[in-house]
Design an enzyme around this catalytic site. Structure first.
Site, PDB file in Angstrom:
ATOM      1  N   LYS A 146       0.868  -1.229   0.023  1.00  0.00           N
ATOM      2  CA  LYS A 146       0.032  -0.168   0.164  1.00  0.00           C
ATOM      3  C   LYS A 146       0.840   1.324   0.113  1.00  0.00           C
ATOM      4  O   LYS A 146       0.566   2.185  -0.650  1.00  0.00           O
ATOM      5  CB  LYS A 146      -1.027   0.077   1.284  1.00  0.00           C
ATOM      6  CG  LYS A 146      -1.958   1.223   1.404  1.00  0.00           C
ATOM      7  CD  LYS A 146      -2.659   1.123   2.375  1.00  0.00           C
ATOM      8  CE  LYS A 146      -2.462   1.061   3.787  1.00  0.00           C
ATOM      9  NZ  LYS A 146      -3.362   1.225   4.840  1.00  0.00           N
ATOM     10  N   GLN A 169       8.030  -6.516  10.874  1.00  0.00           N
ATOM     11  CA  GLN A 169       6.921  -7.013  11.841  1.00  0.00           C
ATOM     12  C   GLN A 169       6.215  -8.090  10.907  1.00  0.00           C
ATOM     13  O   GLN A 169       5.407  -7.924  10.065  1.00  0.00           O
ATOM     14  CB  GLN A 169       5.575  -6.035  11.772  1.00  0.00           C
ATOM     15  CG  GLN A 169       4.517  -6.212  12.589  1.00  0.00           C
ATOM     16  CD  GLN A 169       3.517  -5.545  12.687  1.00  0.00           C
ATOM     17  OE1 GLN A 169       3.164  -4.228  11.636  1.00  0.00           O
ATOM     18  NE2 GLN A 169       2.481  -5.334  13.872  1.00  0.00           N
ATOM     19  N   GLY A 202      -1.297  -5.166  14.838  1.00  0.00           N
ATOM     20  CA  GLY A 202      -1.566  -4.069  15.268  1.00  0.00           C
ATOM     21  C   GLY A 202      -0.371  -2.798  15.333  1.00  0.00           C
ATOM     22  O   GLY A 202       0.570  -3.304  15.225  1.00  0.00           O
ATOM     23  N   GLU A 241     -11.404   3.241  19.467  1.00  0.00           N
ATOM     24  CA  GLU A 241     -11.790   2.908  18.155  1.00  0.00           C
ATOM     25  C   GLU A 241     -13.132   2.912  17.796  1.00  0.00           C
ATOM     26  O   GLU A 241     -13.962   2.734  18.546  1.00  0.00           O
ATOM     27  CB  GLU A 241     -11.023   1.712  17.725  1.00  0.00           C
ATOM     28  CG  GLU A 241      -9.381   1.783  18.123  1.00  0.00           C
ATOM     29  CD  GLU A 241      -8.645   2.588  17.178  1.00  0.00           C
ATOM     30  OE1 GLU A 241      -9.274   3.064  15.864  1.00  0.00           O
ATOM     31  OE2 GLU A 241      -7.572   3.321  18.026  1.00  0.00           O
ATOM     32  N   ASN A 276      -8.601  10.983  15.881  1.00  0.00           N
ATOM     33  CA  ASN A 276      -7.379  10.591  15.832  1.00  0.00           C
ATOM     34  C   ASN A 276      -6.859  10.443  14.642  1.00  0.00           C
ATOM     35  O   ASN A 276      -7.126   9.633  13.695  1.00  0.00           O
ATOM     36  CB  ASN A 276      -7.036   9.428  16.618  1.00  0.00           C
ATOM     37  CG  ASN A 276      -5.645   8.588  16.625  1.00  0.00           C
ATOM     38  OD1 ASN A 276      -4.491   9.417  16.521  1.00  0.00           O
ATOM     39  ND2 ASN A 276      -5.496   7.589  16.940  1.00  0.00           N
ATOM     40  N   HIS A 305       8.135  18.498 -40.773  1.00  0.00           N
ATOM     41  CA  HIS A 305       7.031  17.716 -40.630  1.00  0.00           C
ATOM     42  C   HIS A 305       7.076  16.302 -41.327  1.00  0.00           C
ATOM     43  O   HIS A 305       7.979  16.235 -42.141  1.00  0.00           O
ATOM     44  CB  HIS A 305       5.824  18.373 -41.615  1.00  0.00           C
ATOM     45  CG  HIS A 305       6.362  19.577 -42.560  1.00  0.00           C
ATOM     46  ND1 HIS A 305       5.910  20.558 -42.621  1.00  0.00           N
ATOM     47  CD2 HIS A 305       7.215  19.222 -43.615  1.00  0.00           C
ATOM     48  CE1 HIS A 305       6.423  21.369 -43.525  1.00  0.00           C
ATOM     49  NE2 HIS A 305       7.314  20.637 -44.182  1.00  0.00           N
ATOM     50  N   ASN A 356      18.341  21.304 -42.603  1.00  0.00           N
ATOM     51  CA  ASN A 356      16.945  21.229 -42.980  1.00  0.00           C
ATOM     52  C   ASN A 356      16.673  20.064 -43.443  1.00  0.00           C
ATOM     53  O   ASN A 356      17.198  19.356 -44.139  1.00  0.00           O
ATOM     54  CB  ASN A 356      16.731  22.322 -43.856  1.00  0.00           C
ATOM     55  CG  ASN A 356      15.126  22.568 -44.107  1.00  0.00           C
ATOM     56  OD1 ASN A 356      14.641  23.354 -43.692  1.00  0.00           O
ATOM     57  ND2 ASN A 356      14.791  21.863 -45.195  1.00  0.00           N
ATOM     58  N   ASN A 369      17.485   3.160 -39.259  1.00  0.00           N
ATOM     59  CA  ASN A 369      18.568   3.034 -38.139  1.00  0.00           C
ATOM     60  C   ASN A 369      18.596   1.568 -37.971  1.00  0.00           C
ATOM     61  O   ASN A 369      19.520   1.150 -37.048  1.00  0.00           O
ATOM     62  CB  ASN A 369      18.595   3.774 -36.993  1.00  0.00           C
ATOM     63  CG  ASN A 369      17.034   3.525 -36.308  1.00  0.00           C
ATOM     64  OD1 ASN A 369      16.201   3.200 -36.969  1.00  0.00           O
ATOM     65  ND2 ASN A 369      17.189   3.926 -35.123  1.00  0.00           N
TER      66      ASN A 369
END
Length: 459
Positions: free
Chosen positions: A22, A72, A77, A154, A169, A362, A376, A385
């Site tokens: 996330k 963790q 929690g 909560e 909170n 162009h 030019n 190429n």
């Protein structure tokens, strides 16, 4: 005393419905985690510890050696996440900021104000709060009649009365570092989620008579925690408004800022004019008095002063002062355009350097070329190429004139002041000052057309 910071970045973010962790989803060009890390820098932490878990290696790549990491393994929690930092921070004297890595809108100024408030009020814990008319889903700040913070409850554990509280909170806190780790030893999982809540530490401090305070954000937007794609889009919108406002204050004109998308690291000089539907991404830099018209897309490129880019795409390239590009041109990666170059409609440049005052008006492709000054290119010029396996380079000197509908097959070199006749296919080097003509000789057959079925005589 020293400041420390703990960034919580272990969550999977199930509601994002993504394989990417996330905190690595981007807002205005950088990950949410990077936004938080930059804001945390405002408090000048002596140590920053980032708690990782889900796809930890990807998260660690983003911040690399800028922070220490702890893992963790089980997401039990926020309190449990902070416990993981104990080997690094326990016993140190100072103030510890705890912040979630999915809060990209929090500003460094607000975090600095939070720390200052905490220190000035001699709190053992200070909660960063915000007020909203729609507090659903947030933890509520419960105060007593003297407006003192009692606890954080909560959403799932709140009573009907507590659910009416509008002060919420934000999930960001400052603690006395030593007391934080002492209190963490006394929290448990006796709650609706069966997790260790960092918020339970607040109740412990209140029970022991220690001072707990709250600093309220001036801008509720800063409190946004991103848990799904809807919130991610909201964060993107808010951040875009901030970025565009900053540029307008600094002298950049926007025709429609709500329809202009600029990443956070883009640099724009004063007097630049930006029309609607312009997108500027990555490390792009725009010089003074440049005009970017509707539909222009620029990524990781530098554009000089006084340029005009019309409805075109420029990627990972440099464009010098006074250049005009477009409409409908594409400057692909690793290209450089010298001063006063003109790249017109339906021209593509890839991996090429083009000298000053050169023009390709162009319908031209310039790939893997080194082009001099004052060249030019006539309409329909193609540099060939690629032979199906390898790519080759074309070198074109100064003051070269390439006639329309010419094909230049690399590897080949056109010398200074040379001229290529219109319609030519060039397969050999052209010396300086020479004219090269590589096409079939015209033959006219008188009256032959009268034999063909389309001729009026045969209808």
């Amino acid at each position: 005393m020293s400041n420390f910071a703990i960034i919580l970045a272990a969550g999977k973010g199930t509601r994002m419905k993504s394989d990417l962790p996330k905190v690595l989803h981007k807002v205005a060009g950088i990950s949410m985690l990077e936004h938080v890390f930059r804001s945390v820098g405002a408090i000048q932490p002596e140590k920053t510890v980032t708690v990782v878990g889900h796809k930890a290696e990807l998260v660690e790549e983003v911040l690399a050696e800028q922070t220490e990491f702890v893992t963790q393994s089980e997401q039990l929690g926020t309190g449990h996440a902070v416990m993981m930092t104990e080997p690094i921070l326990e016993g140190l004297s100072g103030h510890t900021l705890v912040i979630a890595g999915d809060t990209p809108l929090i500003t460094g100024e607000s975090l600095k104000n939070l720390i200052d408030f905490h220190i000035n009020h001699k709190n053992v814990a200070t909660i960063l709060t915000a007020e909203t008319d729609n507090p659903f889903g947030y933890g509520r700040i419960v105060r007593n009649d003297n407006a003192e913070v009692l606890r954080i409850v909560e959403q799932k554990d709140a009573t009907d009365f507590e659910k009416q509280i509008k002060e919420i909170n934000t999930g960001t806190y400052v603690f006395d570092n030593e007391r934080l780790f002492e209190a963490l030893k006394n929290i448990n999982t006796n709650n609706a989620q069966g997790e260790y809540y960092i918020t339970d530490v607040i109740g412990i401090f209140r029970e022991t008579g220690e001072k707990v305070g709250a600093y309220t954000l001036k801008d509720f937007d800063e409190s946004l925690g991103v848990n799904d794609r809807v919130a991610l889009a909201t964060a993107e919108s808010v951040m875009r408004r901030r970025i565009n406002h900053k540029h307008m204050v600094n002298g950049v004109s926007f025709v429609n800022p709500e329809a202009t998308y600029i990443d956070i690291d883009v640099e724009i000089a004063p007097e630049v004019q930006i029309e609607a539907n312009v997108i500027l991404k990555g490390q792009t830099k725009i010089g003074a008095e440049t005009v970017l018209t509707n539909g222009t897309y620029v990524v990781d490129s530098t554009i000089g002063a006084g340029a005009v880019i019309t409805n075109s795409m420029i990627e990972e390239s440099s464009v010098a002062d006074g250049v005009t590009v477009g409409p409908y041109a594409h400057i692909r990666p690793n290209s450089s355009l010298g001063a006063q170059v003109h790249i017109g409609n339906f021209v593509e440049v890839k991996g090429s350097s083009i000298g000053e005052n050169t023009k390709a008006g162009h319908l031209t492709y310039i790939g893997n070329c080194e082009v001099g000054s004052n060249v030019n290119f006539g309409a329909g010029t193609i540099t060939v190429n690629y032979d199906g396996k390898n790519k080759y380079k074309t070198v074109i000197g100064d003051n070269v004139f390439v006639g329309s509908n010419s094909t230049i097959i690399a590897p080949v070199e056109l010398g200074d002041n040379s001229l290529v006749g219109a319609g030519s296919t060039i397969t050999k080097d052209v010396p300086a000052d020479a004219i090269a003509i590589g096409r079939g000789r015209q033959i006219n057959k008188d009256e032959y057309a009268t034999r063909l079925p389309h001729h009026p005589k045969n209808q």
